[in-house]
Scaffold this motif. Sequence first.
Motif, PDB file in Angstrom:
ATOM      1  N   TYR A  90       0.826  -1.473   0.015  1.00 51.24           N
ATOM      2  CA  TYR A  90       0.250  -0.040  -0.013  1.00 51.24           C
ATOM      3  C   TYR A  90       0.841   1.194   0.231  1.00 51.24           C
ATOM      4  O   TYR A  90       2.043   0.976   0.295  1.00 51.24           O
ATOM      5  N   HIS A  91       0.216   2.419  -0.327  1.00 49.55           N
ATOM      6  CA  HIS A  91       0.890   3.746  -0.790  1.00 49.55           C
ATOM      7  C   HIS A  91       0.055   4.697   0.307  1.00 49.55           C
ATOM      8  O   HIS A  91      -1.012   4.421   0.484  1.00 49.55           O
ATOM      9  N   LEU A  92       0.598   5.793   0.372  1.00 53.03           N
ATOM     10  CA  LEU A  92      -0.113   6.967   1.354  1.00 53.03           C
ATOM     11  C   LEU A  92      -1.296   7.147   0.376  1.00 53.03           C
ATOM     12  O   LEU A  92      -2.465   7.477   1.047  1.00 53.03           O
ATOM     13  N   GLU A  93      -1.320   7.369  -0.915  1.00 47.24           N
ATOM     14  CA  GLU A  93      -2.523   7.468  -1.663  1.00 47.24           C
ATOM     15  C   GLU A  93      -3.702   6.613  -1.397  1.00 47.24           C
ATOM     16  O   GLU A  93      -4.780   6.935  -1.509  1.00 47.24           O
ATOM     17  N   ASP A  94      -3.216   5.166  -1.180  1.00 50.45           N
ATOM     18  CA  ASP A  94      -4.257   4.164  -0.871  1.00 50.45           C
ATOM     19  C   ASP A  94      -4.826   4.727   0.667  1.00 50.45           C
ATOM     20  O   ASP A  94      -6.260   4.377   0.656  1.00 50.45           O
ATOM     21  N   ALA A  95      -4.080   4.926   1.412  1.00 47.46           N
ATOM     22  CA  ALA A  95      -4.386   5.348   2.793  1.00 47.46           C
ATOM     23  C   ALA A  95      -5.494   6.498   2.674  1.00 47.46           C
ATOM     24  O   ALA A  95      -6.419   6.663   3.538  1.00 47.46           O
ATOM     25  N   ASN A  96      -5.136   7.422   1.801  1.00 48.02           N
ATOM     26  CA  ASN A  96      -5.935   8.464   1.660  1.00 48.02           C
ATOM     27  C   ASN A  96      -7.427   8.204   0.906  1.00 48.02           C
ATOM     28  O   ASN A  96      -8.468   8.578   1.674  1.00 48.02           O
ATOM     29  N   ALA A  97      -7.385   7.121   0.149  1.00 44.32           N
ATOM     30  CA  ALA A  97      -8.613   6.621  -0.513  1.00 44.32           C
ATOM     31  C   ALA A  97      -9.491   6.034   0.649  1.00 44.32           C
ATOM     32  O   ALA A  97     -10.593   6.174   0.540  1.00 44.32           O
ATOM     33  N   ALA A  99      -9.419   6.516   3.688  1.00 42.07           N
ATOM     34  CA  ALA A  99      -9.780   7.452   4.812  1.00 42.07           C
ATOM     35  C   ALA A  99     -11.048   8.282   4.171  1.00 42.07           C
ATOM     36  O   ALA A  99     -12.077   8.225   4.878  1.00 42.07           O
ATOM     37  N   ASP A 100     -10.945   8.600   3.015  1.00 39.49           N
ATOM     38  CA  ASP A 100     -12.231   9.074   2.199  1.00 39.49           C
ATOM     39  C   ASP A 100     -13.474   8.020   2.211  1.00 39.49           C
ATOM     40  O   ASP A 100     -14.670   8.404   2.594  1.00 39.49           O
ATOM     41  N   LEU A 101     -13.277   6.908   2.001  1.00 42.97           N
ATOM     42  CA  LEU A 101     -14.083   5.753   2.043  1.00 42.97           C
ATOM     43  C   LEU A 101     -14.700   5.731   3.158  1.00 42.97           C
ATOM     44  O   LEU A 101     -16.047   5.641   3.230  1.00 42.97           O
ATOM     45  N   TRP A 102     -14.051   5.312   4.345  1.00 44.38           N
ATOM     46  CA  TRP A 102     -14.723   5.205   5.648  1.00 44.38           C
ATOM     47  C   TRP A 102     -14.756   6.611   6.610  1.00 44.38           C
ATOM     48  O   TRP A 102     -15.404   6.335   7.617  1.00 44.38           O
ATOM     49  N   GLN A 103     -14.584   7.659   5.937  1.00 48.98           N
ATOM     50  CA  GLN A 103     -14.850   8.947   6.535  1.00 48.98           C
ATOM     51  C   GLN A 103     -14.101   9.106   7.892  1.00 48.98           C
ATOM     52  O   GLN A 103     -14.701   9.311   9.014  1.00 48.98           O
ATOM     53  N   VAL A 104     -12.816   8.731   7.867  1.00 51.30           N
ATOM     54  CA  VAL A 104     -11.959   8.733   9.289  1.00 51.30           C
ATOM     55  C   VAL A 104     -10.714   9.381   8.731  1.00 51.30           C
ATOM     56  O   VAL A 104     -10.347   9.480   7.603  1.00 51.30           O
ATOM     57  N   PRO A 105      -9.809   9.774   9.969  1.00 44.95           N
ATOM     58  CA  PRO A 105      -8.540  10.483   9.595  1.00 44.95           C
ATOM     59  C   PRO A 105      -7.626   9.226   9.137  1.00 44.95           C
ATOM     60  O   PRO A 105      -7.895   7.886   9.046  1.00 44.95           O
ATOM     61  N   VAL A 106      -6.700   9.769   8.227  1.00 43.95           N
ATOM     62  CA  VAL A 106      -5.759   8.738   7.474  1.00 43.95           C
ATOM     63  C   VAL A 106      -5.217   7.720   8.598  1.00 43.95           C
ATOM     64  O   VAL A 106      -4.944   6.615   8.148  1.00 43.95           O
ATOM     65  N   LEU A 107      -4.713   8.405   9.658  1.00 45.27           N
ATOM     66  CA  LEU A 107      -3.924   7.236  10.693  1.00 45.27           C
ATOM     67  C   LEU A 107      -4.938   6.249  11.020  1.00 45.27           C
ATOM     68  O   LEU A 107      -4.471   5.058  10.931  1.00 45.27           O
ATOM     69  N   GLU A 108      -6.099   6.544  11.257  1.00 50.79           N
ATOM     70  CA  GLU A 108      -7.218   5.391  11.639  1.00 50.79           C
ATOM     71  C   GLU A 108      -7.473   4.549  10.293  1.00 50.79           C
ATOM     72  O   GLU A 108      -7.418   3.352  10.596  1.00 50.79           O
ATOM     73  N   LEU A 117      -5.760  -6.690   7.375  1.00 54.99           N
ATOM     74  CA  LEU A 117      -4.782  -7.606   6.735  1.00 54.99           C
ATOM     75  C   LEU A 117      -4.228  -8.695   7.509  1.00 54.99           C
ATOM     76  O   LEU A 117      -4.108  -9.704   7.219  1.00 54.99           O
ATOM     77  N   LEU A 118      -4.057  -8.062   8.955  1.00 50.37           N
ATOM     78  CA  LEU A 118      -3.670  -9.405   9.920  1.00 50.37           C
ATOM     79  C   LEU A 118      -4.710 -10.221  10.285  1.00 50.37           C
ATOM     80  O   LEU A 118      -4.483 -11.602  10.233  1.00 50.37           O
ATOM     81  N   ASP A 119      -5.931 -10.043   9.906  1.00 51.96           N
ATOM     82  CA  ASP A 119      -7.078 -10.800  10.268  1.00 51.96           C
ATOM     83  C   ASP A 119      -7.252 -11.653   8.919  1.00 51.96           C
ATOM     84  O   ASP A 119      -8.274 -12.662   8.843  1.00 51.96           O
ATOM     85  N   GLY A 120      -6.458 -11.460   7.938  1.00 50.66           N
ATOM     86  CA  GLY A 120      -6.780 -12.093   6.521  1.00 50.66           C
ATOM     87  C   GLY A 120      -8.229 -11.585   5.918  1.00 50.66           C
ATOM     88  O   GLY A 120      -8.785 -12.515   5.150  1.00 50.66           O
ATOM     89  N   GLN A 121      -8.699 -10.385   6.208  1.00 50.56           N
ATOM     90  CA  GLN A 121      -9.759 -10.009   5.520  1.00 50.56           C
ATOM     91  C   GLN A 121      -9.597  -9.127   4.369  1.00 50.56           C
ATOM     92  O   GLN A 121      -8.371  -8.556   4.435  1.00 50.56           O
ATOM     93  N   PRO A 122     -10.365  -9.080   3.327  1.00 51.00           N
ATOM     94  CA  PRO A 122      -9.749  -8.273   2.155  1.00 51.00           C
ATOM     95  C   PRO A 122     -10.136  -6.668   2.654  1.00 51.00           C
ATOM     96  O   PRO A 122     -10.971  -6.458   3.378  1.00 51.00           O
ATOM     97  N   VAL A 123      -9.239  -5.724   2.033  1.00 49.87           N
ATOM     98  CA  VAL A 123      -9.191  -4.393   2.286  1.00 49.87           C
ATOM     99  C   VAL A 123     -10.151  -3.750   0.971  1.00 49.87           C
ATOM    100  O   VAL A 123      -9.794  -4.362  -0.102  1.00 49.87           O
ATOM    101  N   PRO A 124     -10.922  -2.866   1.010  1.00 52.37           N
ATOM    102  CA  PRO A 124     -11.928  -2.475  -0.015  1.00 52.37           C
ATOM    103  C   PRO A 124     -10.943  -1.697  -1.046  1.00 52.37           C
ATOM    104  O   PRO A 124     -11.397  -1.551  -2.170  1.00 52.37           O
ATOM    105  N   VAL A 125      -9.803  -1.240  -0.742  1.00 54.76           N
ATOM    106  CA  VAL A 125      -9.008  -0.835  -1.886  1.00 54.76           C
ATOM    107  C   VAL A 125      -7.650  -1.491  -1.980  1.00 54.76           C
ATOM    108  O   VAL A 125      -6.911  -1.982  -1.117  1.00 54.76           O
ATOM    109  N   ALA A 126      -7.275  -1.798  -3.297  1.00 52.82           N
ATOM    110  CA  ALA A 126      -6.435  -2.795  -3.654  1.00 52.82           C
ATOM    111  C   ALA A 126      -5.000  -1.897  -3.480  1.00 52.82           C
ATOM    112  O   ALA A 126      -5.000  -0.693  -3.655  1.00 52.82           O
ATOM    113  N   PRO A 127      -3.845  -2.513  -3.176  1.00 54.38           N
ATOM    114  CA  PRO A 127      -2.449  -1.844  -2.873  1.00 54.38           C
ATOM    115  C   PRO A 127      -2.114  -1.086  -4.500  1.00 54.38           C
ATOM    116  O   PRO A 127      -2.142  -1.897  -5.422  1.00 54.38           O
TER     117      PRO A 127
END
Length: 195
Positions: A90-97, A99-108, A117-127
């Motif tokens: 993942y890249h910072l741009e993915d983290a920003n996407a 954050a926008d999708l979930w309406q939360v800060p980038v850190l969260e 990822l640690l739980d083996g679940q899919p993340v809604p934005v691909a790396p």
Amino acid sequence: MKPLASTTRSPRRTAAIGVVAATLTVGATGAAYALAQNAGAPDTAVVSAGGPVEADEVAAPVVVDRTPTPVPGEEEYTQERADAFWAAGYHLEDANALADLWQVPVLEAKGRAGQMLLDGQPVPVAPGSSLDMTDPATVAALAAVAFWDAGYTAEDGAALAALWSVDVYDAKATAGQMLLDGQALPIPPSGTPVS
């Protein structure tokens, strides 16, 4: 009004100066004592709840909590989750996407995605899916990351620049792009590749 020519002071003036000096001394001593009493309690402070207190009354102290409020999402962002996020490509741009999708800060967003990822679940934005590959700055940044991640050093960049007769920046960018394209470089890396 004429200034006083006398070198002696009036008794009233001397008494007034004494009263002011005594008042300032008592006030400063009281303030110093109050500060010293509160210095031992860094996380809490005691304040009087009702203003002036009569001698026969006892005011109930109010405790004010000075513990810093955590930033939203800060508790979700751990080093383990961050490592999982970055290691997945993942890249910072993915983290920003995210954050926008979930309406939360980038850190969260990074923390949540790392835990998924640690739980083996899919993340809604691909790396890497949020990168603008038409932007030359993005392409150059990815090439630089590939160069460093392969274990190449600044000295290796200088050696490639001398070999190709270009400046060091262009040598690193070209080398990084070659690595991204799966091509071998004419010199091996001096450092340790990121695994």
